[in-house]
Write a protein that holds these residues in place. Sequence first.
Motif, PDB file in Angstrom:
ATOM      1  N   VAL A  32       1.130  -1.222  -0.209  1.00  0.00           N
ATOM      2  CA  VAL A  32      -0.068   0.275   0.109  1.00  0.00           C
ATOM      3  C   VAL A  32       0.438   1.388   0.181  1.00  0.00           C
ATOM      4  N   ARG A  33       2.177   1.168   0.994  1.00  0.00           N
ATOM      5  CA  ARG A  33       2.574   2.452   0.675  1.00  0.00           C
ATOM      6  C   ARG A  33       3.770   2.701  -0.260  1.00  0.00           C
ATOM      7  N   MET A  42       1.117   3.817  -3.377  1.00  0.00           N
ATOM      8  CA  MET A  42       0.814   5.558  -2.739  1.00  0.00           C
ATOM      9  C   MET A  42       2.236   6.171  -3.149  1.00  0.00           C
ATOM     10  N   ASP A  43       3.495   5.993  -2.884  1.00  0.00           N
ATOM     11  CA  ASP A  43       4.347   6.545  -2.958  1.00  0.00           C
ATOM     12  C   ASP A  43       4.670   6.365  -4.871  1.00  0.00           C
ATOM     13  N   LEU A  50       1.751   7.334  -6.136  1.00  0.00           N
ATOM     14  CA  LEU A  50       0.635   7.640  -7.211  1.00  0.00           C
ATOM     15  C   LEU A  50       1.172   9.407  -7.383  1.00  0.00           C
ATOM     16  N   ASP A  51       2.022   9.593  -5.619  1.00  0.00           N
ATOM     17  CA  ASP A  51       2.813  10.595  -5.877  1.00  0.00           C
ATOM     18  C   ASP A  51       3.525  11.380  -7.018  1.00  0.00           C
ATOM     19  N   HIS A  71       1.711  11.952  -9.485  1.00  0.00           N
ATOM     20  CA  HIS A  71       1.327  13.646  -9.530  1.00  0.00           C
ATOM     21  C   HIS A  71       1.252  14.492  -9.741  1.00  0.00           C
ATOM     22  N   SER A  78      -7.476   8.663 -16.762  1.00  0.00           N
ATOM     23  CA  SER A  78      -8.663   9.229 -15.027  1.00  0.00           C
ATOM     24  C   SER A  78      -7.790   7.870 -14.331  1.00  0.00           C
ATOM     25  N   VAL A  84      -4.424   7.132 -13.528  1.00  0.00           N
ATOM     26  CA  VAL A  84      -3.663   7.853 -12.716  1.00  0.00           C
ATOM     27  C   VAL A  84      -4.551   7.904 -11.501  1.00  0.00           C
ATOM     28  N   ASN A  85      -5.414   7.399 -11.243  1.00  0.00           N
ATOM     29  CA  ASN A  85      -6.145   7.409  -9.615  1.00  0.00           C
ATOM     30  C   ASN A  85      -6.450   6.328  -8.865  1.00  0.00           C
ATOM     31  N   GLY A  86      -6.614   6.178  -7.516  1.00  0.00           N
ATOM     32  CA  GLY A  86      -6.330   4.984  -6.775  1.00  0.00           C
ATOM     33  C   GLY A  86      -5.720   4.382  -6.977  1.00  0.00           C
ATOM     34  N   LEU A  87      -5.384   3.305  -5.325  1.00  0.00           N
ATOM     35  CA  LEU A  87      -4.722   2.064  -4.724  1.00  0.00           C
ATOM     36  C   LEU A  87      -4.642   1.200  -5.903  1.00  0.00           C
ATOM     37  N   GLN A  88      -3.993   0.912  -6.649  1.00  0.00           N
ATOM     38  CA  GLN A  88      -4.024  -0.348  -7.749  1.00  0.00           C
ATOM     39  C   GLN A  88      -2.489  -0.744  -7.790  1.00  0.00           C
ATOM     40  N   ASN A  89      -2.232  -2.081  -8.282  1.00  0.00           N
ATOM     41  CA  ASN A  89      -1.329  -2.736  -8.614  1.00  0.00           C
ATOM     42  C   ASN A  89      -1.049  -2.474  -9.954  1.00  0.00           C
ATOM     43  N   PHE A  90      -0.257  -1.297 -10.531  1.00  0.00           N
ATOM     44  CA  PHE A  90       0.294  -0.805 -10.795  1.00  0.00           C
ATOM     45  C   PHE A  90       0.893  -1.341 -11.982  1.00  0.00           C
TER      46      PHE A  90
END
Lengths: 162, 128
Positions: free
Chosen positions: B21-22, B25-26, B28-29, B32, B58, B61-67
């Motif tokens: 999860v961290r 978030m990293d 996604l940050d 953005h 959209s 680049v949005n939402g916690l996900q497994n890129f």
Amino acid sequence: MEITIKRIDYLCGPKLSVYTVKKEGYAVTEYELFTKDLPVYRQSHPDEVKSFIDALDLMKERGAKKHYFKPTWPQYLPKMDKESIEISDNNDYGTRLYVIRLRDDILILLNGGIKTTLKGQDCPKVGGYFKFTKKLEKKIDSLLVEKEIDINNELHDVSIDL
Amino acid sequence: MNIENHIQILEEKDDYIHDLVRTQMDILDRIHFLLDKYFDGSQAALAVKMGISEARVSKMVNGLQNFTLSTLKKLEQAFGENIIVVPCDYDHEDIQIDGYISTFNPTSLNVDTKGEMVESQKLIPSTI
């Protein structure tokens, strides 16, 4: 129906204030009702449940940034890819915890459960929470526009006539 | 307020989920940050650059996900800058990367008398 906003101190951090709401006539808040059933959700969706609990913990230090949430209405936690969801049957669309994100530093947690239909509003389990979240968010938005609520002030114990 | 079940689950350590999860978030940050830097935060402008719909951007680049690597690579191409960097100096396994981008501390590497990194110890950012 009168709704009272309640602060969840345990979930607040330097960059995030977390609230839930208590409906008129109810003894406990919406998030308390949700957490009561967490062990049940966890049995079928262990990674999902753990991930949104951890996400909320991490947001204490980082804020509830807009891009952490899928752009849906209403918004919810968790956002997991389909392959990450422990789908047990065709009627399992994963766990939903509906939330209202007012700002990076203000998050309201409501109720949810396991979604069993493609469209949230049709689900017998979470449909009510889905609609309630939308209705409350719409109301809060209008109160903000009318300046009847100031989110720069503490929201704990603020009452809303829904 | 009784959220005992929440607290109990939080206190059960699961480093894999927490780290996952961290990292989401990293990433996604970072995405953005680059979106603001190169497209003034406009997902529509990014969509034009990538030649795909804004709705698809959209979702990317949005939402916690497994890129997926594919998604990250497409975004890197559009930004012209790395989103994540993989250390590839196989001769020096003790090199530590501090953070998700190339913020490694050069002072931890050997330098020659002119203060430049010894060639063999340069950290090579790898595109993914």
